[in-house]
Design a protein around this motif. Structure first.
Motif, PDB file in Angstrom:
ATOM      1  N   GLU A  87       0.835  -1.211   0.000  1.00 45.42           N
ATOM      2  CA  GLU A  87       0.000   0.000   0.000  1.00 45.42           C
ATOM      3  C   GLU A  87       0.865   1.254   0.000  1.00 45.42           C
ATOM      4  OE1 GLU A  87      -2.389  -0.610   3.442  1.00 45.42           O
ATOM      5  OE2 GLU A  87      -3.899  -1.817   2.384  1.00 45.42           O
ATOM      6  N   GLN A  88       1.953   1.218   0.752  1.00 50.14           N
ATOM      7  CA  GLN A  88       2.857   2.375   0.812  1.00 50.14           C
ATOM      8  C   GLN A  88       3.518   2.627  -0.545  1.00 50.14           C
ATOM      9  OE1 GLN A  88       5.610   1.600   3.995  1.00 50.14           O
ATOM     10  NE2 GLN A  88       4.082   1.955   5.604  1.00 50.14           N
ATOM     11  N   ALA A 110       2.033   6.943  -6.626  1.00 47.24           N
ATOM     12  CA  ALA A 110       0.771   7.354  -7.257  1.00 47.24           C
ATOM     13  C   ALA A 110       0.899   8.676  -8.012  1.00 47.24           C
ATOM     14  CB  ALA A 110      -0.331   7.428  -6.205  1.00 47.24           C
ATOM     15  N   PRO A 111       1.511   9.731  -7.426  1.00 47.40           N
ATOM     16  CA  PRO A 111       1.642  11.012  -8.161  1.00 47.40           C
ATOM     17  C   PRO A 111       2.462  10.858  -9.437  1.00 47.40           C
ATOM     18  CG  PRO A 111       2.018  11.322  -5.812  1.00 47.40           C
ATOM     19  CD  PRO A 111       2.007   9.846  -6.044  1.00 47.40           C
ATOM     20  N   GLU A 140       0.997  11.485 -13.127  1.00 50.35           N
ATOM     21  CA  GLU A 140       1.584  12.500 -14.020  1.00 50.35           C
ATOM     22  C   GLU A 140       1.989  11.870 -15.353  1.00 50.35           C
ATOM     23  OE1 GLU A 140       5.246  15.782 -14.156  1.00 50.35           O
ATOM     24  OE2 GLU A 140       5.022  14.442 -12.429  1.00 50.35           O
ATOM     25  N   TYR A 141       2.569  10.692 -15.282  1.00 55.32           N
ATOM     26  CA  TYR A 141       3.011   9.979 -16.493  1.00 55.32           C
ATOM     27  C   TYR A 141       1.804   9.681 -17.394  1.00 55.32           C
ATOM     28  CZ  TYR A 141       5.437   6.475 -19.328  1.00 55.32           C
ATOM     29  OH  TYR A 141       6.000   5.764 -20.379  1.00 55.32           O
ATOM     30  N   ILE A 188       6.034  -1.748  -7.125  1.00 61.03           N
ATOM     31  CA  ILE A 188       4.638  -1.965  -6.714  1.00 61.03           C
ATOM     32  C   ILE A 188       4.228  -3.410  -6.969  1.00 61.03           C
ATOM     33  CG2 ILE A 188       2.238  -1.403  -7.248  1.00 61.03           C
ATOM     34  CD1 ILE A 188       3.203   1.482  -7.801  1.00 61.03           C
ATOM     35  N   LYS A 189       4.566  -3.916  -8.149  1.00 63.53           N
ATOM     36  CA  LYS A 189       4.228  -5.283  -8.517  1.00 63.53           C
ATOM     37  C   LYS A 189       4.906  -6.278  -7.586  1.00 63.53           C
ATOM     38  CE  LYS A 189       4.376  -8.577 -12.340  1.00 63.53           C
ATOM     39  NZ  LYS A 189       4.856  -8.826 -13.719  1.00 63.53           N
ATOM     40  N   SER A 190       6.164  -6.017  -7.280  1.00 63.73           N
ATOM     41  CA  SER A 190       6.921  -6.912  -6.396  1.00 63.73           C
ATOM     42  C   SER A 190       6.306  -6.950  -4.996  1.00 63.73           C
ATOM     43  CB  SER A 190       8.374  -6.430  -6.317  1.00 63.73           C
ATOM     44  OG  SER A 190       9.108  -7.209  -5.382  1.00 63.73           O
TER      45      SER A 190
END
Length: 263
Positions: A101-102, A108-109, A113-114, A154-156
């Motif tokens: 989650e962290q 997330a930003p 933006e991407y 994130i995936k890991s």
């Protein structure tokens, strides 16, 4: 001649009455003797039945207490194991979930933006604004490496959490599969307790009739009702024996389940 017939009939009637009286006189003592014999036999039997009743009642009360204690222990153990199953690898899972989650929140930003730059570049091309599309592409491409690394992290994190969760579920399943054997036994105990309730009701009804017979001094009826009470207590004893066996079986199941809990 006609006047003699009534006297003759009356004579026969008196003879018949005398014969019946004689039979009753002879049979009376025999009937009284038979009744006394039944009463004496009932009195003799009542003593043995009363001893059997007292012994069975005491035995059943003691066994009931033992069953209640074992049942209490089993219920407490079952609750403890179920709680432990829910806590399997909980600290590890909470940590991995928090990390996933962290990471999602952290990047997330950047990812937003991407994505937004990609949309703007696409819109600029639709407007045939090559200059703006170029600038958006340059900014977006500059971020690509960071975005790739962010997505990998994130995936890991998510995969680590998902994998750990599957492992915890597999560990829990081993214990739950063993615990599944408890419920059928509990149903049997419940059904047998219902039988005991019915037996107790029958015993109470017989006991009321027994007390009434005692008040009347009717030893034969008292013995018959006391016999019913003893028989009901015997059936209750048999039911309690079954319940104790099932509770012991549950205890063994709980022992095996507890052994499978991760240390």
């Amino acid at each position: 001649m006609f006047k003699q017939k009534p006297y003759c009939n009356r004579g026969k009637t008196w003879i018949l009455i005398l014969m019946m009286s004689f039979v009753m006189i002879l049979s009376g003592p025999a009937m009284a003797s038979a009744a006394n014999s039944d009463w004496d036999a009932a009195i003799a039997g009542i003593g043995q039945l009363h001893d059997a009743f007292s012994a069975l009642e005491l035995e059943n009360k003691s066994e009931k207490l033992r069953i209640q204690e074992l049942s209490r222990q089993n219920n407490a153990k079952l609750k403890s194991i179920q709680t432990s199953v829910q806590l399997i690898d909980k600290a590890k899972l909470d940590q991995l979930k928090s990390q996933a989650e962290q990471a999602q929140k952290k990047y997330a930003p950047l990812l937003a933006e991407y994505t937004e730059l990609g949309k703007k570049a696409s819109e600029a091309r639709k407007r045939k604004d090559a200059k703006s599309a170029l600038l958006y592409d340059l900014k977006r491409n500059r971020m690509k490496a960071s975005v790739t690394n962010a997505r990998l992290e994130i995936k890991s994190r998510q995969e680590a959490y998902t994998s750990a969760k599957k492992q915890a579920t597999a560990k829990a399943k081993i214990v739950k599969d063993i615990l599944a054997g408890v419920q059928p036994l509990k149903k049997q105990v419940t059904a047998e307790n219902s039988n005991i309730t019915g037996r107790n009701q029958a015993k109470i009804a017989a006991e009321k009739r027994y007390k009434a017979a005692v008040k009347e001094g009717n030893a034969v009826s008292a013995a018959a009702e006391l016999k019913i009470m003893v028989e009901e207590l015997q059936r209750i004893r048999d039911s309690q024996t079954k319940i104790m066996q099932w509770e012991k079986a549950m205890k063994e199941i709980l022992r095996r389940a507890e052994e499978k809990l991760p240390s």
